[in-house]
Design an enzyme around this catalytic site. Structure first.
Site, PDB file in Angstrom:
ATOM      1  N   GLU A 134      11.511 -16.935  24.253  1.00  0.00           N
ATOM      2  CA  GLU A 134      10.181 -16.758  24.825  1.00  0.00           C
ATOM      3  C   GLU A 134       9.260 -16.187  23.759  1.00  0.00           C
ATOM      4  OE1 GLU A 134       9.275 -14.155  28.186  1.00  0.00           O
ATOM      5  OE2 GLU A 134      10.982 -15.065  29.207  1.00  0.00           O
ATOM      6  N   ASP A 153       2.501  -5.462  31.560  1.00  0.00           N
ATOM      7  CA  ASP A 153       3.380  -4.966  30.506  1.00  0.00           C
ATOM      8  C   ASP A 153       3.357  -3.456  30.342  1.00  0.00           C
ATOM      9  OD1 ASP A 153       4.665  -7.296  29.316  1.00  0.00           O
ATOM     10  OD2 ASP A 153       2.604  -7.957  28.923  1.00  0.00           O
TER      11      ASP A 153
END
Lengths: 395, 263
Positions: free
Chosen positions: B48, B59
């Site tokens: 990824e 995040d």
């Protein structure tokens, strides 16, 4: 009277929606369901209106600014005095409503973001009143420039968490509050302070703020037998403006004007004017005008007013801009500061720097109005909180 | 749909997927390239590539830090596309972009997705795109053969899990615990129960991510899932390494150890 927006998916035309991590969807669905039932519940509405009256101090005054009117030599200017509310701004209308929803949903913990500190203060205030644990996220730069509000928030028993990422202002405080929410989604209620964020927030905050426009409609009828000709409000996220405009949206005779922060000037990168200088994009859960670069990176905004220092805008404003129902203009830091001083001296009322943007626009555009016109300015808040910034600008 | 991801998944058998995540441009694009190579030689199945974004609200601190570092060095999307082309010259490992919605809108959905497929990316993961907002992007992705991976979370209802399964073209990404990305999360019995439920309800293969930090985690989470994504922990390893050069070896060793537990 009140319009049918947003649709079921939370869209105002193409704007709005829910661009959030999957974890949050559950909480948004839960909030939507709770709000739909509260909206129809006369007991809830009665309780909300009771707190607006006795705790907030509504209805807020409708004030003829006689000397300001004379000074400009143009239209008749009225102030809708949201600065007279408990805690000194329109923000409390919304926090009273949302804390009642939090209670209804049996949540134990409240979080909020704040820029100028007014929403943080209004949230800490209702949390004290209703006995909730309260955490306020605030950009570190704002913690410094809005020191007085930070002290008040702490005094009320809430925790202030300074946010160190990005521009250290409202944008980052909002991201951090969202991260907290994703992490503590089951027990936490996020009180968003403006008509921004994922659906249903822009709708809920509009409804709770719409009392401003409703009172204005009633009072202008009483004073001059008609609706106002022009309404002017500052827009950061846009909640005082939407609250003011909503009752008049369907009356095309009323001109609606929103005023953005041009910061150091629209020809610089130091502004907070997404409707004038931005393009549609996604930030903090909704699709709306936003200032970003060719790769989609959100640009650091700038405004002397911490409450307007935000790169995005509520989705309904984007719709109202495209449909041309509201005209959006902007004024610079300097113009706002001049209006701040002028109105303080002429009317004996110290406006918030956010409000000063709306005032500055009326000064700037005075020649565009006729003498017999009635202008109502949403006087969104008082300027006590801005004294440090004003003293700094004197140097 | 047929692409590197679906082809790989079709012949997977009982093998568990190891999917490392690297933020593009952290600490530099040169090293992102090296990490991808190291990951492949350590036995990673997919990689990824995170597209840094100014407001990464899904995040935690590690990925925020790596994104900011990359953006401060003026990393541009066109450089990331070039990086992918460079990887594709010698490697056929399935690659995914993990990016927020706004960069996609800024470039234009059609242009972004088409170009991304052209340079050799096989799938997209968009953490702030819930399935009900995805129709337009899904159509374009289908047209150019890009898999769409949607996320499920412990708060997803049964009805939503089915919606997500239906929309997915490739594999599903199961967020292990409600929260943002970040290393060293605590997994509990309820994590196991949730993954077990997904195993029964999903038709697609699914991997577990968010907080996976050790072989022990990987083993536990793959009892019911088809693999793990590891991101924040790798950024931590890179940050703690004495030199950038040594960080490549550390990443390779760490991933090799996980691979051993998983195969």
């Amino acid at each position: 009277m009140a319009n049918k927006r947003p649709d079921k998916k939370g869209r105002f035309g193409e704007y709005g929606g829910r661009y959030v991590p999957e974890t949050v969807i559950y909480a948004l669905d839960e909030l939507t369901a709770c709000y739909q039932s509260a909206r129809k519940d006369t007991k809830f509405q009665k309780e909300f209106n009771g707190f607006l009256k006795d705790f907030v101090g509504r209805p807020s005054p409708f004030y003829f600014a006689e000397r300001f009117t004379k000074h400009l030599g143009g239209p008749q200017i009225y102030f809708k005095r949201e600065d007279c509310n408990h805690t000194g701004a329109h923000k409390i209308n919304n926090t009273v409503g949302q804390i009642l929803l939090a209670k209804r949903m049996n949540k134990k913990r409240i979080i909020a973001e704040t820029g100028a500190g007014q929403h943080g203060l209004a949230t800490a205030t209702v949390c004290a009143r209703f006995g909730f644990k309260c955490i306020i996220y605030m950009g570190e730069e704002d913690v410094v420039r809005q020191r007085a509000n930070v002290e008040k928030i702490r005094l009320l028993g809430a925790e202030v968490v300074p946010v160190l990422s990005g521009s250290k202002t409202l944008e980052d405080a909002t991201s951090e509050a969202l991260r907290d929410w994703v992490t503590n989604i089951k027990n936490t209620f996020y009180i968003i302070g403006s008509v921004v964020g994922p659906h249903p927030y822009p709708m809920i905050v509009k409804d709770f703020q719409s009392v401003i426009g409703k009172e204005t409609k009633k009072e202008s009828q009483k004073r001059f037998g008609n609706a106002p000709d022009v309404l002017v409000a500052a827009v950061g996220g846009g909640s005082n403006a939407i609250g003011m405009f909503d009752a008049f949206i369907d009356n095309p005779k009323v001109k609606l004007i929103g005023v953005e922060a041009a910061g150091l000037g629209l020809n610089t990168k130091m502004h907070a004017a997404p409707l004038t200088k931005g393009k549609p994009g996604v930030l903090h859960g909704s699709y709306s005008y936003l200032v970003y670069d060719e790769d989609g990176q959100v640009m650091l905004p700038h405004s002397i007013s911490a409450g307007l220092d935000y790169p995005g805008i509520g989705p309904e404003h984007s719709f109202l801009k495209d449909s041309k129902r509201v005209k959006y203009h902007s004024v610079t830091d300097k113009q706002a500061l001049n209006a701040f001083r002028l109105v303080s001296k002429l009317e004996g009322i110290i406006p918030a720097l956010e409000t000063s943007h709306a005032l500055a626009y009326v000064i700037k555009a005075k020649k565009e109005f006729r003498k017999n016109q009635h202008i109502v300015i949403c006087f969104s808040g008082r300027g006590d909180k801005d004294m440090d910034i004003i003293l700094q600008s004197d140097k | 749909m047929q692409n590197r991801i679906t082809t790989y998944l079709n012949s997977l058998g009982n093998k568990k997927l190891l999917i490392p995540f690297f933020t593009a441009g952290f600490p530099s694009l040169k090293y992102t390239y090296e990490y991808i190579k190291a990951a492949e030689s350590a036995g990673a199945d997919f990689v990824e590539i995170g597209i840094p974004f100014s407001d990464p609200l899904a995040d935690g601190p590690e990925i925020q830090f790596s994104s900011k570092t990359a953006l401060d060095k003026n990393l541009k999307l066109k450089d990331i596309w070039k990086l992918v082309e460079k990887v594709r010259k010698h490697s056929d490992i399935p690659l995914l972009f993990m990016n927020y919605v706004n960069p996609l809108i800024a470039v234009g959905e059609e242009k972004f997705i088409t170009k991304t497929a052209e340079v050799g990316i096989d799938g997209l993961i968009i953490p702030d795109l819930p399935v009900e907002e995805s129709a337009t992007m899904q159509l374009i992705a289908d047209k150019v053969g890009l898999s769409m991976t949607f996320l499920v979370s412990p708060t997803s209802t049964e009805k939503r899990i089915q919606m997500i399964d239906k929309a997915t073209t490739g594999f599903v990404y199961a967020v292990t615990v409600a929260g943002v990305t970040g290393a060293n999360k605590k997994f509990s019995n309820s994590t196991d129960d949730y993954l077990h439920t997904l195993r029964k309800e999903l038709n697609h293969k699914f991997v577990a991510g968010f907080g996976v930090s050790s072989s022990k985690d990987a083993k536990r989470l793959t009892k019911y899932s088809d693999g793990v994504v590891i991101g924040s922990k790798l950024i931590q390893i890179i940050r703690e390494a004495k030199t950038e050069k040594s960080s490549v070896l550390k990443i390779e060793k760490f991933l090799k150890d996980i691979r051993k537990t998983l195969s």
